[in-house]
Design a protein around this motif. Structure first.
Motif, PDB file in Angstrom:
ATOM      1  N   ALA A   1      40.315  41.603  40.776  1.00  0.00           N
ATOM      2  CA  ALA A   1      41.192  42.756  41.043  1.00  0.00           C
ATOM      3  C   ALA A   1      40.413  43.878  41.705  1.00  0.00           C
ATOM      4  N   VAL A   2      39.206  44.125  41.217  1.00  0.00           N
ATOM      5  CA  VAL A   2      38.361  45.178  41.797  1.00  0.00           C
ATOM      6  C   VAL A   2      38.009  44.849  43.243  1.00  0.00           C
ATOM      7  N   TYR A   3      37.650  43.596  43.489  1.00  0.00           N
ATOM      8  CA  TYR A   3      37.240  43.164  44.826  1.00  0.00           C
ATOM      9  C   TYR A   3      38.365  43.351  45.837  1.00  0.00           C
ATOM     10  N   LEU A   4      39.563  42.958  45.470  1.00  0.00           N
ATOM     11  CA  LEU A   4      40.696  43.114  46.385  1.00  0.00           C
ATOM     12  C   LEU A   4      40.939  44.580  46.712  1.00  0.00           C
ATOM     13  N   HIS A   5      40.846  45.440  45.710  1.00  0.00           N
ATOM     14  CA  HIS A   5      41.042  46.867  45.948  1.00  0.00           C
ATOM     15  C   HIS A   5      39.964  47.402  46.875  1.00  0.00           C
ATOM     16  N   GLU A   6      38.726  46.999  46.654  1.00  0.00           N
ATOM     17  CA  GLU A   6      37.622  47.460  47.504  1.00  0.00           C
ATOM     18  C   GLU A   6      37.794  46.992  48.947  1.00  0.00           C
TER      19      GLU A   6
ATOM     20  N   SER B   1      45.737  43.508  44.689  1.00  0.00           N
ATOM     21  CA  SER B   1      45.038  43.895  43.462  1.00  0.00           C
ATOM     22  C   SER B   1      46.039  44.156  42.341  1.00  0.00           C
ATOM     23  N   ILE B   2      47.133  44.817  42.670  1.00  0.00           N
ATOM     24  CA  ILE B   2      48.191  45.087  41.679  1.00  0.00           C
ATOM     25  C   ILE B   2      48.778  43.776  41.171  1.00  0.00           C
TER      26      ILE B   2
ATOM     27  N   ALA C   1      35.563  33.177  47.503  1.00  0.00           N
ATOM     28  CA  ALA C   1      35.956  32.447  48.714  1.00  0.00           C
ATOM     29  C   ALA C   1      37.478  32.452  48.867  1.00  0.00           C
ATOM     30  N   GLU C   2      38.203  32.267  47.758  1.00  0.00           N
ATOM     31  CA  GLU C   2      39.661  32.315  47.805  1.00  0.00           C
ATOM     32  C   GLU C   2      40.149  33.730  48.134  1.00  0.00           C
ATOM     33  N   LEU C   3      39.487  34.731  47.556  1.00  0.00           N
ATOM     34  CA  LEU C   3      39.878  36.118  47.815  1.00  0.00           C
ATOM     35  C   LEU C   3      39.640  36.488  49.273  1.00  0.00           C
ATOM     36  N   ASP C   4      38.550  35.991  49.838  1.00  0.00           N
ATOM     37  CA  ASP C   4      38.245  36.289  51.240  1.00  0.00           C
ATOM     38  C   ASP C   4      39.305  35.706  52.166  1.00  0.00           C
TER      39      ASP C   4
END
Length: 228
Positions: free
Chosen positions: A45-50, A57-58, A12-15
């Motif tokens: 990290a993977v989710y942000l890159h995707e 992600s970095i 939820a935070e990443l979204d």
């Protein structure tokens, strides 16, 4: 567990970051994020890159490294590859080449050689790129992507006959590999083998009708021989 975030809470935070209004710093400053299951931290990290957020992600990967998070060897290697890919995505090809170089010291593979070769290609370091693509092929002779990369570099180094050999091998392994057919057409064009060039470019356009570079090559040969 108390004091930790679940994956659903992290996502939820990443979204919020992906959609624009939030910064990744807010999540990285949370102790409960770092106390979460290690798989959630890697997954973030993977989710942000995707989701196309390579810079963010970095940031996560850098924070993991700074905190010296205890991760299993496979997870650490996954983050190294992810970092290299993300650096490439943001245009830091020098940084990407350095990361893949670190990977190669620890765990040589055709994928790592090929990825570093691509970074060198982007930097215009064509001989270094060729060397890496050839190493990738040594590790895995069935790597059509590395064969195509070697062919592309040989074209740039004005060695089209050698390029054609590698590119023929690439399309033999993957008959639907349009970019390899396009490069093969260029290699044969540089060798003045017009029919072979024409056939290869035709294949490229059959695979991808939107391939404008191949279509332009076909048109050039048709004008040359008054076939238009």
């Amino acid at each position: 567990m108390n004091g930790t975030m679940t994956w659903e809470e992290i996502q939820a935070e990443l979204d919020r970051v992906v959609s624009g209004p939030a910064l990744i710093d807010a999540l990285l400053d949370r102790d409960d994020f770092w106390k979460s299951d290690e798989r959630c931290v890697v997954r973030a990290a993977v989710y942000l890159h995707e989701q196309g957020k390579s810079a963010e992600s970095i940031r996560v990967i850098d924070a993991v490294n700074r905190r010296e998070q205890p991760l299993p060897p496979k997870a650490k290697m996954l983050l190294r590859y992810l970092c290299g890919d993300a650096l490439h995505d943001v245009g830091d090809f020098f940084g990407a080449a350095e990361v893949y170089g670190e990977i190669l010291k620890l765990e040589p593979s055709d994928i790592a050689y090929g990825n570093r070769g691509l970074a060198y290609w982007e930097m215009g370091e064509f001989q270094k790129a060729l060397d890496d693509y050839l190493e990738a092929v040594k590790w895995n002779p069935l790597n059509a992507i590395a064969l195509r990369g070697a062919g592309e570099m040989l074209i740039k180094l004005d060695r089209p006959a050698e390029a054609a050999c590698h590119l023929e091998a690439a399309v033999k392994l993957d008959p639907k590999y349009g970019p390899a057919y396009r490069a093969l057409g260029v290699a044969y064009d540089n060798c003045e083998e017009w029919l072979k060039s024409y056939q290869a470019l035709k294949h490229a356009v059959e695979i991808n009708p939107e391939d404008k570079a191949s279509a332009a090559g076909i048109a050039k040969i048709e004008r040359l021989f008054d076939l238009a």
